[in-house]
Design an enzyme around this catalytic site. Structure first.
Site, PDB file in Angstrom:
ATOM      1  N   MET A  60       6.957  -0.788  14.639  1.00 29.69           N
ATOM      2  CA  MET A  60       6.704  -0.356  13.263  1.00 29.69           C
ATOM      3  C   MET A  60       6.671  -1.571  12.341  1.00 29.69           C
ATOM      4  O   MET A  60       7.441  -2.503  12.523  1.00 29.69           O
ATOM      5  CB  MET A  60       7.822   0.586  12.783  1.00 29.69           C
ATOM      6  CG  MET A  60       7.978   1.842  13.596  1.00 29.69           C
ATOM      7  SD  MET A  60       6.523   2.883  13.484  1.00 29.69           S
ATOM      8  CE  MET A  60       6.770   3.557  11.854  1.00 29.69           C
ATOM      9  N   GLY A  61       5.773  -1.510  11.371  1.00 27.75           N
ATOM     10  CA  GLY A  61       5.751  -2.590  10.381  1.00 27.75           C
ATOM     11  C   GLY A  61       4.759  -3.682  10.716  1.00 27.75           C
ATOM     12  O   GLY A  61       4.759  -4.726  10.094  1.00 27.75           O
ATOM     13  N   CYS A  62       3.917  -3.441  11.728  1.00 23.70           N
ATOM     14  CA  CYS A  62       2.852  -4.395  12.025  1.00 23.70           C
ATOM     15  C   CYS A  62       1.529  -3.775  11.596  1.00 23.70           C
ATOM     16  O   CYS A  62       1.292  -2.607  11.864  1.00 23.70           O
ATOM     17  CB  CYS A  62       2.758  -4.680  13.511  1.00 23.70           C
ATOM     18  SG  CYS A  62       4.224  -5.410  14.175  1.00 23.70           S
ATOM     19  N   GLN A  63       0.700  -4.559  10.974  1.00 24.05           N
ATOM     20  CA  GLN A  63      -0.588  -3.997  10.560  1.00 24.05           C
ATOM     21  C   GLN A  63      -1.598  -3.993  11.695  1.00 24.05           C
ATOM     22  O   GLN A  63      -2.507  -3.190  11.722  1.00 24.05           O
ATOM     23  CB  GLN A  63      -1.119  -4.750   9.355  1.00 24.05           C
ATOM     24  CG  GLN A  63      -0.284  -4.415   8.134  1.00 24.05           C
ATOM     25  CD  GLN A  63      -0.882  -4.953   6.869  1.00 24.05           C
ATOM     26  OE1 GLN A  63      -2.056  -5.276   6.802  1.00 24.05           O
ATOM     27  NE2 GLN A  63      -0.075  -5.041   5.839  1.00 24.05           N
ATOM     28  N   SER A  64      -1.436  -4.920  12.642  1.00 26.55           N
ATOM     29  CA  SER A  64      -2.210  -4.778  13.863  1.00 26.55           C
ATOM     30  C   SER A  64      -1.312  -4.011  14.838  1.00 26.55           C
ATOM     31  O   SER A  64      -0.105  -3.938  14.649  1.00 26.55           O
ATOM     32  CB  SER A  64      -2.608  -6.137  14.409  1.00 26.55           C
ATOM     33  OG  SER A  64      -1.534  -7.024  14.339  1.00 26.55           O
TER      34      SER A  64
END
Ligand code: PLP
Lengths: 147, 420
Positions: free
Chosen positions: A53-57
């Site tokens: 969670m919290g990664c844009q990729s």
């Protein structure tokens, strides 16, 4: 399997490797190359539960604990080549290490190789989110194995 | 400060214009900043920054209910900003201008006052697939609440609004059309005047989201004949925290308040309260005084350059950029290629390369572009892409910056292509 080198020794080794590069192009080429060489994970591991969670990729992180050797094992993948490169560095340092060592070691490598910007929590690639999850899993396995 | 512009003068004075924007001197990662994320927010000229500072240093006071000198000065400046905005968009009166926090709040205000009062079961609301979430979610949720129907106009193969489909969608059931005048992804310009004309034939109302177009094209609410128009201050050289809702006065008069508190009542007793007339009715609480004043100065700045001049220069920049982008192998532009039909926002992707990866390398080179769905997820679903890269130009950008951007993009692509 257990790593012979400590996390700090690996950090120093990575810093040495990156010292050879004089410009950003070489640096990123090397980083991406590291990612390309990362072992592929099974398609059935690329599920929502394994997403960081919290990664844009998209980043998938699969932790495991090797009871016999009492070390953490990590597999990971991403759809972004740069993130895969960063993952490869993380796995090189953290996979096959003891949870207590993972929890007690400070990371300085990214600062030293000029990729500190990637640690910023607002950064798209979510390197800090991955480190957070790696430590979280290590904490959980550490507690379990102590009980 | 640059002097009033003659026609199409921006190209020759862009270096002077750039001096008005202190941030453009900045370096990022040791390289001069190339700011191509103007569709997200624009940079601010010194005149805006200085006036906001001057407000706090010299005439900070609450407005409207204060008799003393500072209060009067602040009230005057606040109301002058409203006048400037009314003139800027050719409203009949400044009473038609309501200050909000941003475009999002402006849309919400209409949805949860007029919308809640007027949308009934089986009524139809029409939006387009290219809407920003802030002109989409409200209508989707209002439709849900009222058991009304949300209809969505598609785009054509050349990324224009499908006007034929729109006309077919209109009927006596249509109560509202909420549409953007310029897509914040595709750059597509929508013919709002024509859309308003068709909408009114069916007795429906039209809300225009002008957040992108307001600094790129002339905004004339009487010519458009729209019932409401919204925009956000920070994309037009103004500060954050200030937005505008224009509404025809007859319509505003009938709308109930959105928020309640000080400043929006005539009388309050224990039993009940009576509302002020618009615009005060919709500005509950201490308003955004410094931000409104800052926006007023931003409008002065834009007027000084001239929106038509801005449009002419940005068309040149955009066309220059698109031509070079199209030479890059595997690159897709999502948006019209005809300059007449588009603004200065260019969304694109490159086959096989993750947008974030390119964004990362460009950032390393001091270039700021936007990666993501740009608050337009329905549009990205329609385009069948997860994320796009978006470069959006502004009148302070230069041809040299575009050259540097293209060169950097090509260099970055090459790094990834080695491994594809
Ligand atoms: C077309 C459009 N509408 C609405 C908005 C919302 O603006 P704000 O976030 O300031 O409310 C934006 C900006 O992101 C936009 O581009």
């Amino acid at each position: 399997m257990i790593k012979l080198q400590s996390i700090d020794q690996i950090q120093d080794e990575i810093i040495e490797e990156f010292e050879e590069f004089s410009d950003w192009e070489e640096k990123y080429s090397y980083l991406i190359e590291q990612g390309v060489e990362l072992p592929k994970i099974d398609a059935n591991c690329k599920v929502k539960d394994n997403l960081v969670m919290g990664c844009q990729s998209q980043v998938w992180l699969i932790p495991d604990y090797d009871k016999k050797n009492q070390v953490m094992l990590f597999k990971a993948d991403s759809d972004s080549m740069i993130v895969k490169g960063l993952i490869s560095l993380l796995l090189r340092m953290y996979s096959e290490q003891k949870p207590e060592d993972i929890l007690s070691t400070e990371l300085y490598v990214f600062e030293q190789i000029g990729l500190k910007g990637h640690l910023s929590p607002s950064r798209a690639n979510g390197l800090s989110a991955m480190i957070r999850d790696i430590k979280k899993f290590s904490f959980a396995f550490n507690n379990n194995s102590n009980n | 400060m640059i002097k009033t512009m003659e026609k199409t003068d921006i190209k020759s004075s862009v270096n002077e214009i750039r001096k008005d924007f202190p941030i453009l001197n900045r370096k990022v990662n040791g390289r001069p900043l190339v700011y191509f994320d103007n569709a997200a927010t624009s940079q601010k000229p010194s005149s805006v920054i200085n006036e906001m500072r001057r407000y706090f240093e010299e005439y900070n006071a609450n407005v409207h209910r204060v008799g003393h000198a500072l209060g009067q000065e602040a009230s005057l400046a606040y109301e002058q900003a409203r006048e400037k905005i009314a003139l800027f968009m050719n409203a009949k009166s400044s009473k038609e201008i309501i200050f909000t926090a941003n475009a999002t709040e402006s849309v919400n205000l209409v949805a949860w006052t007029w919308g809640r009062d007027n949308i009934k079961e089986n009524d139809e609301i029409i939006v387009s697939i290219m809407e920003h979430h802030s002109n989409f979610i409200c209508w989707q949720q209002l439709a849900k609440e009222k058991k009304a129907i949300l209809k969505i106009v598609d785009i054509t193969d050349s990324y224009e609004l499908d006007m034929q489909q729109f006309e077919q969608m209109l009927s006596d059931k249509t109560k509202l059309v909420a549409i953007t005048s310029m897509s914040n992804v595709l750059g597509t310009i929508n013919p709002v005047k024509k859309i308003a004309e068709l909408t009114h034939k069916y007795g429906a109302k039209i809300l225009v989201d002008a957040s992108q177009s307001v600094v790129q094209m002339k905004t004339d609410v009487q010519d458009f004949d729209c019932d409401w128009l919204v925009f956000t201050g920070h994309k037009i050289c103004g500060p954050t925290g200030i937005g505008v809702l224009y509404g025809k006065y007859d319509i505003l008069k009938e709308m109930p308040p959105f928020m309640m508190g000080g400043g929006m009542i005539t009388t309050v007793s224990i039993a009940d309260s009576e509302w002020e007339m618009p615009p005060q009715r919709f500005e509950a609480g201490t308003p955004r005084i410094s931000e409104a004043i800052g926006l007023g100065i931003a409008i002065d700045y834009i007027n000084n350059l001239g929106v038509d001049n801005i449009r002419a220069y940005e068309e040149e920049l955009t066309s220059y950029m698109i031509k070079q982008l199209l030479e890059i192998e595997g690159l897709t532009i999502y948006g019209p290629l005809d300059m007449e039909k588009r603004g200065a926002t260019i969304a694109f992707s490159i086959k096989g390369i993750h947008p974030h990866d390119l964004g990362t390398l460009l950032d390393e080179l001091g270039i700021a572009i936007r990666i993501g769905h740009h608050c337009a997820m329905p549009l990205h679903q329609r385009l069948a892409v997860d994320k796009t890269m978006r470069a959006s130009l502004y009148f302070y950008n230069t041809f040299e910056e575009i050259d540097y951007f293209i060169q950097s993009l090509k260099k970055s692509v090459k790094i990834f292509q080695k491994f594809l």
